[in-house]
Design an enzyme around this catalytic site. Structure first.
Site, PDB file in Angstrom:
ATOM      1  N   ARG A 236       0.850  -1.197   0.000  1.00  0.00           N
ATOM      2  CA  ARG A 236       0.000   0.000   0.000  1.00  0.00           C
ATOM      3  C   ARG A 236       0.887   1.250   0.000  1.00  0.00           C
ATOM      4  O   ARG A 236       1.934   1.283   0.673  1.00  0.00           O
ATOM      5  CB  ARG A 236      -0.895   0.047   1.241  1.00  0.00           C
ATOM      6  CG  ARG A 236      -2.103  -0.893   1.198  1.00  0.00           C
ATOM      7  CD  ARG A 236      -3.163  -0.467   0.173  1.00  0.00           C
ATOM      8  NE  ARG A 236      -4.319  -1.343   0.171  1.00  0.00           N
ATOM      9  CZ  ARG A 236      -4.481  -2.409  -0.623  1.00  0.00           C
ATOM     10  NH1 ARG A 236      -3.543  -2.722  -1.505  1.00  0.00           N
ATOM     11  NH2 ARG A 236      -5.579  -3.138  -0.557  1.00  0.00           N
ATOM     12  N   GLU A 265      -4.127   7.355  -4.602  1.00  0.00           N
ATOM     13  CA  GLU A 265      -4.328   6.807  -5.959  1.00  0.00           C
ATOM     14  C   GLU A 265      -5.603   7.386  -6.573  1.00  0.00           C
ATOM     15  O   GLU A 265      -6.578   7.577  -5.853  1.00  0.00           O
ATOM     16  CB  GLU A 265      -4.452   5.275  -5.888  1.00  0.00           C
ATOM     17  CG  GLU A 265      -3.156   4.610  -5.524  1.00  0.00           C
ATOM     18  CD  GLU A 265      -3.291   3.089  -5.399  1.00  0.00           C
ATOM     19  OE1 GLU A 265      -4.332   2.534  -5.808  1.00  0.00           O
ATOM     20  OE2 GLU A 265      -2.340   2.466  -4.900  1.00  0.00           O
ATOM     21  N   HIS A 283      -1.473  -0.129  -9.844  1.00  0.00           N
ATOM     22  CA  HIS A 283      -2.152  -1.021  -8.883  1.00  0.00           C
ATOM     23  C   HIS A 283      -2.702  -2.282  -9.591  1.00  0.00           C
ATOM     24  O   HIS A 283      -3.912  -2.504  -9.633  1.00  0.00           O
ATOM     25  CB  HIS A 283      -3.279  -0.286  -8.147  1.00  0.00           C
ATOM     26  CG  HIS A 283      -3.612  -0.910  -6.831  1.00  0.00           C
ATOM     27  ND1 HIS A 283      -3.987  -0.205  -5.731  1.00  0.00           N
ATOM     28  CD2 HIS A 283      -3.617  -2.220  -6.438  1.00  0.00           C
ATOM     29  CE1 HIS A 283      -4.229  -1.016  -4.727  1.00  0.00           C
ATOM     30  NE2 HIS A 283      -4.000  -2.267  -5.131  1.00  0.00           N
TER      31      HIS A 283
HETATM   32  P1  NAP Z   1      -0.689 -11.059   5.557  1.00  0.00           P
HETATM   33  O1  NAP Z   1      -0.657 -12.503   5.205  1.00  0.00           O
HETATM   34  O2  NAP Z   1      -1.519 -10.601   6.696  1.00  0.00           O
HETATM   35  O3  NAP Z   1       0.822 -10.593   5.756  1.00  0.00           O
HETATM   36  C1  NAP Z   1       1.161  -9.354   6.297  1.00  0.00           C
HETATM   37  C2  NAP Z   1       2.514  -9.484   6.961  1.00  0.00           C
HETATM   38  O4  NAP Z   1       2.909  -8.204   7.434  1.00  0.00           O
HETATM   39  C3  NAP Z   1       2.521 -10.437   8.148  1.00  0.00           C
HETATM   40  O5  NAP Z   1       3.615 -11.312   8.021  1.00  0.00           O
HETATM   41  C4  NAP Z   1       2.695  -9.530   9.363  1.00  0.00           C
HETATM   42  O6  NAP Z   1       3.469 -10.189  10.346  1.00  0.00           O
HETATM   43  C5  NAP Z   1       3.436  -8.341   8.757  1.00  0.00           C
HETATM   44  N1  NAP Z   1       3.185  -7.091   9.489  1.00  0.00           N
HETATM   45  C6  NAP Z   1       1.995  -6.589   9.885  1.00  0.00           C
HETATM   46  N2  NAP Z   1       2.182  -5.454  10.573  1.00  0.00           N
HETATM   47  C7  NAP Z   1       3.515  -5.245  10.608  1.00  0.00           C
HETATM   48  C8  NAP Z   1       4.329  -4.244  11.187  1.00  0.00           C
HETATM   49  N3  NAP Z   1       3.801  -3.228  11.901  1.00  0.00           N
HETATM   50  N4  NAP Z   1       5.667  -4.340  11.042  1.00  0.00           N
HETATM   51  C9  NAP Z   1       6.217  -5.365  10.353  1.00  0.00           C
HETATM   52  N5  NAP Z   1       5.487  -6.361   9.767  1.00  0.00           N
HETATM   53  C10 NAP Z   1       4.154  -6.289   9.901  1.00  0.00           C
HETATM   54  O7  NAP Z   1      -1.179 -10.189   4.307  1.00  0.00           O
HETATM   55  P2  NAP Z   1      -1.033 -10.537   2.748  1.00  0.00           P
HETATM   56  O8  NAP Z   1      -2.206 -11.309   2.305  1.00  0.00           O
HETATM   57  O9  NAP Z   1       0.345 -11.034   2.499  1.00  0.00           O
HETATM   58  O10 NAP Z   1      -1.192  -9.052   2.150  1.00  0.00           O
HETATM   59  C11 NAP Z   1      -0.278  -8.044   2.516  1.00  0.00           C
HETATM   60  C12 NAP Z   1      -0.737  -6.684   1.996  1.00  0.00           C
HETATM   61  O11 NAP Z   1      -0.570  -6.642   0.587  1.00  0.00           O
HETATM   62  C13 NAP Z   1      -2.221  -6.380   2.206  1.00  0.00           C
HETATM   63  O12 NAP Z   1      -2.452  -5.816   3.469  1.00  0.00           O
HETATM   64  C14 NAP Z   1      -2.559  -5.449   1.072  1.00  0.00           C
HETATM   65  O13 NAP Z   1      -2.544  -4.128   1.524  1.00  0.00           O
HETATM   66  C15 NAP Z   1      -1.451  -5.658   0.065  1.00  0.00           C
HETATM   67  N6  NAP Z   1      -1.957  -6.135  -1.234  1.00  0.00           N
HETATM   68  C16 NAP Z   1      -1.738  -5.402  -2.340  1.00  0.00           C
HETATM   69  C17 NAP Z   1      -2.210  -5.839  -3.566  1.00  0.00           C
HETATM   70  C18 NAP Z   1      -1.996  -5.044  -4.816  1.00  0.00           C
HETATM   71  O14 NAP Z   1      -2.873  -5.028  -5.659  1.00  0.00           O
HETATM   72  N7  NAP Z   1      -0.848  -4.432  -4.998  1.00  0.00           N
HETATM   73  C19 NAP Z   1      -2.920  -7.033  -3.657  1.00  0.00           C
HETATM   74  C20 NAP Z   1      -3.099  -7.782  -2.499  1.00  0.00           C
HETATM   75  C21 NAP Z   1      -2.617  -7.324  -1.278  1.00  0.00           C
HETATM   76  P3  NAP Z   1       3.318  -9.801  11.920  1.00  0.00           P
HETATM   77  O15 NAP Z   1       1.859  -9.778  12.207  1.00  0.00           O
HETATM   78  O16 NAP Z   1       4.092 -10.880  12.632  1.00  0.00           O
HETATM   79  O17 NAP Z   1       3.957  -8.475  12.070  1.00  0.00           O
END
Ligand code: NAP
Length: 317
Positions: A236, A265, A283
């Site tokens: 994001r 965006e 995006h």
């Molecule tokens: P996820 O499985 O929940 O993974 C998020 C990771 O971030 C977890 O390993 C979490 O570990 C870590 N995290 C959370 N807060 C943190 C912090 N303060 N400091 C350091 N690490 C932190 O989520 P996901 O499914 O991989 O998706 C991740 C993100 O990608 C989404 O939230 C979304 O915004 C983005 N995304 C973007 C697109 C796009 O179109 N570009 C598409 C899909 C998703 P801990 O909880 O141990 O910290």
């Protein structure tokens, strides 16, 4: 039959499914509804299927009719929704995890390749014509043997790590909690961002946008990176302070950036447009037909599950 407002146009297969499952209010022109229009349109509805373009802030949620019991977000990220405000009003919020991880990881890898191998400059030169091959023409950074730092080694981060490893990259990561060894898959854990950034020749940002992660890349933290590092962001835009990154790119502290997501965006900071080494995408993370259908179907199933059972496995508040 529950009445559901679907704020954005979905792929036809998903709209067909929604029409069978609910009394659905579709957005046939795919108009970008204002917050007040979402409130108005949701009168008499039981739930709303939102997209990341809908800003469901505290004020908007407060104004929603009391009949709304669920906001099902058509995304895994839910930074566009005030979870606490929804909870206070007794509204469940759900997301669409897992089904978009592969597609998003592919774009994460594209950002790394595009930024490291100077794809923006290459595409422009190829289109303009007249380029001359030479031994040092548009030489970039090779990935093999390079350290990849992953900020947020969750579902998407782990998939990026797996592909990057097969390209010969050495994986480092930071999460608030260390992963189990099988999930780490040989990656090196850093318990703070200073340590991770110092060990990152390339960074892939994969964590959610939260109060904690907002502007994690800023004037101070950009200095933690080795000179000439590459920063990519598939998560994001809120995680990057644009002015700090643009300044670091201009003075070549940061060699290149690969970005799929931006603050505000689609009006990204115009500073990026002037930087040749910025490889920028609009995006596209989850933008494949299969993935978008899977996401919409899951968003529909989440609503169905919630009304049938009173809960939902993908509830996030
Ligand atoms: P996820 O499985 O929940 O993974 C998020 C990771 O971030 C977890 O390993 C979490 O570990 C870590 N995290 C959370 N807060 C943190 C912090 N303060 N400091 C350091 N690490 C932190 O989520 P996901 O499914 O991989 O998706 C991740 C993100 O990608 C989404 O939230 C979304 O915004 C983005 N995304 C973007 C697109 C796009 O179109 N570009 C598409 C899909 C998703 P801990 O909880 O141990 O910290």
């Amino acid at each position: 039959m529950k009445k559901i407002l679907i704020t954005r146009k979905l792929i036809k297969d998903s709209e067909d499914k929604a029409a069978k499952t609910f009394n659905s209010l579709f957005n046939t022109n795919d108009e970008l509804y204002s917050q007040s229009k979402v409130v108005k349109m949701s009168q008499g509805c039981d739930g709303i299927l939102t997209s990341l373009t809908d800003k469901m802030d505290k004020e908007t949620i407060k104004k929603l009719p009391d009949t709304i019991k669920i906001i099902s977000n058509f995304a895994v990220g839910f930074g566009n929704i005030d979870l606490n405000a929804a909870k206070e009003k007794g509204i469940a919020v759900t997301n669409t995890p897992d089904v978009l991880s592969d597609a998003t990881a592919e774009i994460g890898i594209l950002l790394i390749l595009g930024a490291c191998r100077r794809a923006s400059e290459g595409i422009q030169s190829a289109k303009e014509g007249g380029w001359k091959w030479s031994a040092d023409y548009l030489i970039g950074k090779q990935l093999t043997g390079t350290r990849l730092g992953i900020l947020g080694m969750g579902r998407i981060g782990q998939k990026i790590a797996k592909i990057a490893k097969s390209l010969g990259m050495l994986i480092h990561y930071h999460n608030r909690s260390k992963l189990s060894e099988d999930k780490e898959n040989g990656a090196t854990y850093h318990n703070n961002i200073k340590s991770l950034f110092s060990a990152s020749d390339v960074l892939s940002i994969c964590c959610p946008a939260t109060k904690e992660t907002e502007n994690m890349i800023n004037k101070e933290t950009v200095e933690y990176f080795p000179k000439g590092a590459v920063i990519t962001n598939v998560a994001r835009g809120d995680i990057i302070d644009d002015e700090a990154l643009i300044d670091a790119l201009n003075r070549r502290k940061i060699y290149a950036a690969g970005l799929d997501v931006y603050k505000n965006e689609p009006n990204l900071n115009p500073g990026y447009l002037k930087i040749k080494s910025a490889f920028i995408l609009p995006h596209l993370g989850s933008a494949t037909k299969d993935t978008r259908i899977a996401m919409a179907n899951l968003a529909i199933d989440n609503i169905d599950e919630f009304f049938n059972t009173g809960n939902c496995v993908n509830k996030v508040n």
